[in-house]
Design a protein around this motif. Structure first.
Motif, short mmCIF file in Angstrom:
data_model
loop_
_atom_site.label_atom_id
_atom_site.label_comp_id
_atom_site.label_asym_id
_atom_site.label_seq_id
_atom_site.Cartn_x
_atom_site.Cartn_y
_atom_site.Cartn_z
N LEU A 73 5.22 1.56 2.48
CA LEU A 73 5.66 1.25 3.85
C LEU A 73 5.19 -0.12 4.31
CD1 LEU A 73 5.26 4.67 5.71
CD2 LEU A 73 7.36 3.51 5.04
N ALA A 74 4.10 -0.63 3.72
CA ALA A 74 3.62 -1.96 4.10
C ALA A 74 4.64 -3.03 3.76
CB ALA A 74 2.29 -2.26 3.41
N VAL A 75 5.49 -2.76 2.77
CA VAL A 75 6.54 -3.71 2.40
C VAL A 75 7.62 -3.74 3.48
CG1 VAL A 75 8.32 -4.27 0.71
CG2 VAL A 75 6.10 -3.38 -0.05
N ALA A 76 7.99 -2.55 3.97
CA ALA A 76 9.05 -2.46 4.98
C ALA A 76 8.53 -2.70 6.40
CB ALA A 76 9.72 -1.09 4.91
N ALA A 77 7.26 -2.37 6.63
CA ALA A 77 6.65 -2.54 7.95
C ALA A 77 5.29 -3.19 7.79
CB ALA A 77 6.52 -1.19 8.65
N PRO A 78 5.25 -4.51 7.56
CA PRO A 78 3.98 -5.22 7.35
C PRO A 78 3.00 -4.95 8.49
CG PRO A 78 5.84 -6.67 6.93
CD PRO A 78 6.40 -5.44 7.54
N PRO A 79 1.75 -4.64 8.17
CA PRO A 79 0.76 -4.32 9.22
C PRO A 79 0.60 -5.42 10.26
CG PRO A 79 -0.08 -3.75 7.04
CD PRO A 79 1.19 -4.49 6.82
N TRP A 80 0.75 -6.70 9.83
CA TRP A 80 0.57 -7.79 10.79
C TRP A 80 1.69 -7.86 11.82
CZ3 TRP A 80 1.04 -8.44 5.46
CH2 TRP A 80 2.31 -8.87 5.01
N GLY A 81 2.77 -7.13 11.58
CA GLY A 81 3.86 -7.11 12.55
C GLY A 81 3.77 -5.97 13.53
N ILE A 82 2.80 -5.09 13.35
CA ILE A 82 2.65 -3.93 14.23
C ILE A 82 2.09 -4.38 15.59
CG2 ILE A 82 1.34 -1.78 14.57
CD1 ILE A 82 1.49 -1.32 11.58
N PRO A 83 2.63 -3.89 16.68
CA PRO A 83 2.14 -4.28 18.02
C PRO A 83 0.79 -3.61 18.33
CG PRO A 83 3.87 -2.64 18.24
CD PRO A 83 3.79 -2.97 16.77
N TRP A 84 -0.26 -4.10 17.70
CA TRP A 84 -1.58 -3.49 17.84
C TRP A 84 -2.07 -3.50 19.28
CZ3 TRP A 84 -2.86 -0.69 13.89
CH2 TRP A 84 -2.47 -1.06 12.59
#
Length: 325
Positions: A199-210
Protein backbone atom coordinates in the motif's frame (compact mmCIF):
# COMPACT_ATOMS: atom_id res chain seq x y z
CA UNK A 1 -11.74 -26.00 32.03
CA UNK A 2 -14.77 -28.15 31.16
CA UNK A 3 -16.31 -28.18 27.70
CA UNK A 4 -19.32 -26.02 28.64
CA UNK A 5 -17.19 -23.26 30.18
CA UNK A 6 -14.76 -23.48 27.28
CA UNK A 7 -17.52 -22.97 24.73
CA UNK A 8 -19.04 -20.16 26.80
CA UNK A 9 -15.72 -18.30 26.90
CA UNK A 10 -15.28 -18.96 23.17
CA UNK A 11 -18.68 -17.44 22.48
CA UNK A 12 -17.74 -14.39 24.55
CA UNK A 13 -14.46 -13.96 22.67
CA UNK A 14 -16.28 -14.35 19.35
CA UNK A 15 -18.85 -11.68 20.19
CA UNK A 16 -16.14 -9.24 21.35
CA UNK A 17 -14.18 -9.90 18.15
CA UNK A 18 -17.19 -9.32 15.89
CA UNK A 19 -18.19 -6.10 17.64
CA UNK A 20 -14.60 -4.80 17.60
CA UNK A 21 -14.22 -5.51 13.88
CA UNK A 22 -17.55 -3.84 13.20
CA UNK A 23 -16.30 -0.48 14.48
CA UNK A 24 -13.59 -0.16 11.82
CA UNK A 25 -15.94 0.85 9.00
CA UNK A 26 -17.66 3.83 10.69
CA UNK A 27 -14.46 5.24 12.19
CA UNK A 28 -12.49 4.59 9.00
CA UNK A 29 -15.19 6.37 7.00
CA UNK A 30 -14.95 9.34 9.38
CA UNK A 31 -11.23 9.63 8.60
CA UNK A 32 -11.93 9.36 4.87
CA UNK A 33 -14.60 12.06 5.05
CA UNK A 34 -12.12 14.29 6.91
CA UNK A 35 -9.53 14.05 4.14
CA UNK A 36 -7.86 10.63 4.08
CA UNK A 37 -8.21 8.56 0.93
CA UNK A 38 -9.44 4.97 1.41
CA UNK A 39 -5.93 3.70 0.63
CA UNK A 40 -4.37 6.09 3.12
CA UNK A 41 -6.81 5.06 5.83
CA UNK A 42 -6.10 1.40 5.09
CA UNK A 43 -2.31 1.95 5.13
CA UNK A 44 -2.53 3.74 8.48
CA UNK A 45 -4.57 0.90 9.95
CA UNK A 46 -2.27 -1.83 8.68
CA UNK A 47 0.91 0.08 9.60
CA UNK A 48 -0.28 0.53 13.18
CA UNK A 49 -1.23 -3.14 13.38
CA UNK A 50 2.20 -4.15 12.05
CA UNK A 51 3.96 -2.04 14.67
CA UNK A 52 2.03 -3.92 17.37
CA UNK A 53 1.99 -7.48 16.02
CA UNK A 54 5.52 -7.86 14.61
CA UNK A 55 7.25 -7.29 17.98
CA UNK A 56 4.76 -9.65 19.64
CA UNK A 57 5.45 -12.33 17.02
CA UNK A 58 9.23 -11.94 17.39
CA UNK A 59 8.98 -12.02 21.19
CA UNK A 60 6.73 -15.07 21.39
CA UNK A 61 7.91 -17.06 18.35
CA UNK A 62 11.56 -16.02 17.95
CA UNK A 63 13.52 -17.84 15.26
CA UNK A 64 10.58 -20.11 14.49
CA UNK A 65 8.84 -17.07 12.97
CA UNK A 66 11.68 -16.53 10.49
CA UNK A 67 11.78 -20.20 9.48
CA UNK A 68 8.02 -20.26 8.92
CA UNK A 69 8.12 -17.15 6.75
CA UNK A 70 11.01 -18.45 4.63
CA UNK A 71 9.27 -21.78 4.10
CA UNK A 72 5.94 -20.41 2.89
CA UNK A 73 6.80 -16.94 1.59
CA UNK A 74 4.87 -17.17 -1.74
CA UNK A 75 1.58 -17.85 0.02
CA UNK A 76 2.32 -15.29 2.72
CA UNK A 77 3.03 -12.73 0.02
CA UNK A 78 -0.33 -13.49 -1.64
CA UNK A 79 -2.00 -13.41 1.77
CA UNK A 80 -0.59 -9.95 2.47
CA UNK A 81 -1.58 -8.58 -0.94
CA UNK A 82 -5.14 -9.96 -1.07
CA UNK A 83 -6.15 -11.00 2.43
CA UNK A 84 -4.79 -7.91 4.16
CA UNK A 85 -4.11 -4.98 1.78
CA UNK A 86 -6.76 -5.82 -0.83
CA UNK A 87 -9.59 -6.77 1.50
CA UNK A 88 -9.21 -3.83 3.88
CA UNK A 89 -8.59 -1.22 1.17
CA UNK A 90 -11.53 -2.30 -0.97
CA UNK A 91 -13.79 -2.41 2.07
CA UNK A 92 -12.81 1.13 3.04
CA UNK A 93 -13.29 2.27 -0.57
CA UNK A 94 -16.75 0.68 -0.66
CA UNK A 95 -17.64 2.22 2.71
CA UNK A 96 -16.58 5.64 1.44
CA UNK A 97 -19.18 5.50 -1.35
CA UNK A 98 -21.89 3.33 0.18
CA UNK A 99 -23.52 3.01 3.58
CA UNK A 100 -21.18 1.07 5.87
CA UNK A 101 -23.86 -1.57 6.42
CA UNK A 102 -24.12 -2.25 2.69
CA UNK A 103 -20.34 -2.35 2.26
CA UNK A 104 -19.91 -4.97 5.00
CA UNK A 105 -22.78 -7.05 3.60
CA UNK A 106 -21.13 -7.09 0.19
CA UNK A 107 -17.84 -8.21 1.73
CA UNK A 108 -19.54 -11.00 3.65
CA UNK A 109 -20.55 -12.68 0.40
CA UNK A 110 -16.96 -13.99 0.48
CA UNK A 111 -18.00 -17.50 1.64
CA UNK A 112 -20.27 -17.71 -1.41
CA UNK A 113 -17.28 -17.06 -3.68
CA UNK A 114 -15.30 -19.74 -1.82
CA UNK A 115 -17.98 -22.27 -2.77
CA UNK A 116 -17.94 -21.06 -6.38
CA UNK A 117 -14.14 -21.35 -6.56
CA UNK A 118 -14.17 -24.86 -5.14
CA UNK A 119 -16.81 -26.01 -7.63
CA UNK A 120 -15.80 -24.15 -10.82
CA UNK A 121 -12.02 -23.76 -10.57
CA UNK A 122 -10.98 -26.68 -8.41
CA UNK A 123 -13.63 -28.99 -9.82
CA UNK A 124 -14.55 -30.28 -6.35
CA UNK A 125 -18.00 -31.56 -5.57
CA UNK A 126 -19.78 -29.48 -2.98
CA UNK A 127 -22.89 -30.42 -0.99
CA UNK A 128 -26.25 -29.48 -2.44
CA UNK A 129 -26.85 -27.32 0.62
CA UNK A 130 -23.85 -25.22 -0.41
CA UNK A 131 -25.45 -24.49 -3.78
CA UNK A 132 -28.70 -23.63 -2.02
CA UNK A 133 -26.80 -21.25 0.25
CA UNK A 134 -25.27 -19.52 -2.77
CA UNK A 135 -28.68 -19.05 -4.39
CA UNK A 136 -30.15 -17.65 -1.17
CA UNK A 137 -27.25 -15.21 -0.81
CA UNK A 138 -27.63 -14.01 -4.40
CA UNK A 139 -31.32 -13.30 -3.85
CA UNK A 140 -30.44 -11.32 -0.74
CA UNK A 141 -27.72 -9.44 -2.61
CA UNK A 142 -30.25 -8.43 -5.27
CA UNK A 143 -32.38 -6.91 -2.49
CA UNK A 144 -29.41 -5.10 -0.94
CA UNK A 145 -28.47 -3.42 -4.24
CA UNK A 146 -32.18 -2.96 -5.15
CA UNK A 147 -31.85 -4.31 -8.68
CA UNK A 148 -35.49 -3.43 -9.45
CA UNK A 149 -34.55 0.25 -9.35
CA UNK A 150 -31.68 -0.17 -11.79
CA UNK A 151 -28.91 -0.57 -9.20
CA UNK A 152 -29.46 2.54 -7.11
CA UNK A 153 -26.11 2.10 -5.39
CA UNK A 154 -22.89 3.77 -6.50
CA UNK A 155 -21.39 1.46 -9.14
CA UNK A 156 -17.76 1.91 -8.07
CA UNK A 157 -18.71 1.31 -4.45
CA UNK A 158 -20.62 -1.81 -5.44
CA UNK A 159 -17.66 -3.17 -7.43
CA UNK A 160 -15.29 -2.38 -4.55
CA UNK A 161 -17.55 -4.25 -2.12
CA UNK A 162 -17.62 -7.29 -4.37
CA UNK A 163 -13.84 -6.97 -4.76
CA UNK A 164 -13.53 -7.04 -0.97
CA UNK A 165 -15.64 -10.22 -1.00
CA UNK A 166 -13.26 -11.78 -3.53
CA UNK A 167 -10.29 -10.87 -1.34
CA UNK A 168 -12.07 -12.29 1.69
CA UNK A 169 -12.62 -15.52 -0.24
CA UNK A 170 -8.91 -15.57 -1.13
CA UNK A 171 -8.15 -15.05 2.56
CA UNK A 172 -10.08 -18.19 3.51
CA UNK A 173 -8.60 -20.24 0.67
CA UNK A 174 -5.02 -19.21 1.49
CA UNK A 175 -5.46 -20.03 5.17
CA UNK A 176 -6.84 -23.42 4.15
CA UNK A 177 -3.83 -23.97 1.88
CA UNK A 178 -1.29 -22.97 4.52
CA UNK A 179 -2.96 -25.15 7.14
CA UNK A 180 -0.84 -25.56 10.26
CA UNK A 181 2.48 -24.94 8.51
CA UNK A 182 2.62 -21.34 9.71
CA UNK A 183 1.65 -20.11 13.17
CA UNK A 184 -1.39 -17.82 12.80
CA UNK A 185 0.29 -15.02 14.78
CA UNK A 186 3.30 -15.13 12.49
CA UNK A 187 1.05 -15.34 9.44
CA UNK A 188 -0.91 -12.24 10.40
CA UNK A 189 2.22 -10.26 11.33
CA UNK A 190 3.87 -11.24 8.03
CA UNK A 191 0.72 -10.44 6.04
CA UNK A 192 0.47 -7.02 7.68
CA UNK A 193 4.09 -6.30 6.83
CA UNK A 194 3.49 -7.19 3.18
CA UNK A 195 0.31 -5.10 3.18
CA UNK A 196 2.16 -2.03 4.50
CA UNK A 197 4.79 -2.28 1.76
CA UNK A 198 2.26 -2.86 -1.03
CA UNK A 199 0.00 0.00 0.00
CA UNK A 200 2.97 2.35 0.49
CA UNK A 201 3.42 2.23 -3.29
CA UNK A 202 -0.18 3.30 -3.96
CA UNK A 203 -0.50 5.58 -0.92
CA UNK A 204 2.97 6.94 0.01
CA UNK A 205 3.11 7.76 3.74
CA UNK A 206 4.49 11.24 3.05
CA UNK A 207 1.28 12.07 1.20
CA UNK A 208 -0.98 11.21 4.12
CA UNK A 209 -2.61 14.27 5.77
CA UNK A 210 -0.97 13.64 9.15
CA UNK A 211 -2.14 17.04 10.41
CA UNK A 212 -5.65 15.58 10.72
CA UNK A 213 -4.42 13.46 13.63
CA UNK A 214 -4.21 16.58 15.80
CA UNK A 215 -7.43 18.19 14.63
CA UNK A 216 -11.04 17.32 15.30
CA UNK A 217 -12.54 14.71 12.98
CA UNK A 218 -16.32 14.75 12.72
CA UNK A 219 -18.46 11.63 12.69
CA UNK A 220 -22.13 12.40 12.70
CA UNK A 221 -22.90 15.13 15.24
CA UNK A 222 -19.73 14.41 17.19
CA UNK A 223 -16.04 15.06 16.78
CA UNK A 224 -12.85 13.58 18.20
CA UNK A 225 -9.12 14.03 17.64
CA UNK A 226 -7.98 12.12 14.57
CA UNK A 227 -5.31 10.26 16.53
CA UNK A 228 -7.96 8.78 18.85
CA UNK A 229 -9.83 7.27 15.90
CA UNK A 230 -6.58 5.80 14.51
CA UNK A 231 -5.66 4.33 17.91
CA UNK A 232 -9.14 2.80 18.18
CA UNK A 233 -9.03 1.32 14.66
CA UNK A 234 -5.58 -0.20 15.27
CA UNK A 235 -5.82 -1.44 18.87
CA UNK A 236 -9.53 -2.28 19.08
CA UNK A 237 -10.84 -2.83 15.53
CA UNK A 238 -7.80 -4.83 14.41
CA UNK A 239 -5.39 -6.13 17.08
CA UNK A 240 -7.98 -6.88 19.78
CA UNK A 241 -10.43 -8.17 17.20
CA UNK A 242 -7.88 -10.62 15.74
CA UNK A 243 -6.67 -11.88 19.13
CA UNK A 244 -10.16 -12.48 20.50
CA UNK A 245 -11.24 -13.95 17.17
CA UNK A 246 -8.60 -16.65 17.23
CA UNK A 247 -9.38 -17.38 20.88
CA UNK A 248 -12.98 -18.00 19.77
CA UNK A 249 -11.87 -20.34 16.96
CA UNK A 250 -9.75 -22.41 19.33
CA UNK A 251 -12.52 -22.72 21.93
CA UNK A 252 -15.35 -23.39 19.47
CA UNK A 253 -15.11 -24.95 16.03
CA UNK A 254 -14.18 -22.94 12.95
CA UNK A 255 -17.75 -23.08 11.53
CA UNK A 256 -19.32 -22.03 14.83
CA UNK A 257 -16.81 -19.21 15.32
CA UNK A 258 -17.44 -18.20 11.70
CA UNK A 259 -21.17 -18.05 12.40
CA UNK A 260 -20.58 -15.82 15.43
CA UNK A 261 -18.44 -13.55 13.21
CA UNK A 262 -21.56 -12.62 11.25
CA UNK A 263 -22.45 -10.42 14.22
CA UNK A 264 -19.87 -8.08 12.67
CA UNK A 265 -22.35 -7.05 9.98
CA UNK A 266 -24.92 -6.07 12.60
CA UNK A 267 -22.23 -4.31 14.64
CA UNK A 268 -20.99 -2.32 11.64
CA UNK A 269 -24.49 -1.24 10.64
CA UNK A 270 -25.37 -0.31 14.22
CA UNK A 271 -22.20 1.73 14.78
CA UNK A 272 -22.70 3.44 11.40
CA UNK A 273 -26.21 4.40 12.48
CA UNK A 274 -25.04 5.71 15.88
CA UNK A 275 -21.83 7.41 14.73
CA UNK A 276 -22.70 8.53 11.20
CA UNK A 277 -26.47 8.59 11.14
CA UNK A 278 -26.60 6.06 8.27
CA UNK A 279 -29.82 4.10 7.95
CA UNK A 280 -30.64 1.22 5.64
CA UNK A 281 -33.99 0.88 3.88
CA UNK A 282 -36.42 -1.91 4.67
CA UNK A 283 -35.53 -3.80 1.47
CA UNK A 284 -31.81 -3.54 2.25
CA UNK A 285 -32.32 -4.77 5.80
CA UNK A 286 -34.35 -7.72 4.56
CA UNK A 287 -31.80 -8.41 1.82
CA UNK A 288 -28.98 -8.25 4.35
CA UNK A 289 -30.64 -10.87 6.51
CA UNK A 290 -31.11 -13.11 3.46
CA UNK A 291 -27.46 -12.63 2.40
CA UNK A 292 -26.25 -13.68 5.85
CA UNK A 293 -28.48 -16.75 5.90
CA UNK A 294 -27.25 -17.84 2.48
CA UNK A 295 -23.58 -17.18 3.24
CA UNK A 296 -23.91 -19.00 6.55
CA UNK A 297 -25.51 -22.04 4.90
CA UNK A 298 -22.79 -22.09 2.23
CA UNK A 299 -20.01 -21.76 4.79
CA UNK A 300 -21.40 -24.48 7.06
CA UNK A 301 -21.79 -26.82 4.11
CA UNK A 302 -18.10 -26.85 3.16
CA UNK A 303 -16.42 -26.37 6.54
CA UNK A 304 -15.45 -29.13 8.99
CA UNK A 305 -17.36 -29.18 12.25
CA UNK A 306 -14.99 -30.58 14.83
CA UNK A 307 -14.78 -28.42 17.93
CA UNK A 308 -11.54 -28.08 19.83
CA UNK A 309 -11.99 -28.80 23.54
CA UNK A 310 -8.58 -27.78 24.86
CA UNK A 311 -8.12 -24.15 25.91
CA UNK A 312 -5.51 -22.13 24.03
CA UNK A 313 -3.83 -18.99 25.40
CA UNK A 314 -5.19 -15.76 23.99
CA UNK A 315 -1.90 -14.91 22.24
CA UNK A 316 -1.45 -18.40 20.78
CA UNK A 317 -2.15 -16.97 17.31
CA UNK A 318 -4.32 -14.80 15.15
CA UNK A 319 -5.68 -14.92 11.63
CA UNK A 320 -8.51 -17.44 11.31
CA UNK A 321 -11.50 -15.21 10.81
CA UNK A 322 -13.01 -12.80 8.39
CA UNK A 323 -10.37 -10.63 6.78
CA UNK A 324 -12.47 -7.63 6.50
CA UNK A 325 -13.29 -5.07 8.32
Amino acid sequence: MNAARLRASGLGFGIVSAIAFGTSGPFGKALITAGYSPLQASWTRIAGTTLVLVPIALLLRGRAAGRAVRGRWPLLLLYGVMGVAGCQSLYFFAASRLPVGVAILLEFTGPVLVVAWMRVVQGRRVPRSAAIGVMIALVGLACVVEVWSGLSLDLLGLLAGLGAAACQAAYFLIIDRVGEDVDPLVMTAAGSTVGVVVLAVAAPPWGIPWHLLTTGVRFGDRSAPGWSLVVWIVLVSTVTAYLTGVAAVHRLSAPVAGAVAYIETVSAALFAWIALGERLGAAQLAGGAIVLVGAFVAQRSVAPDEPTLEPVPLLEGVGVRSADG
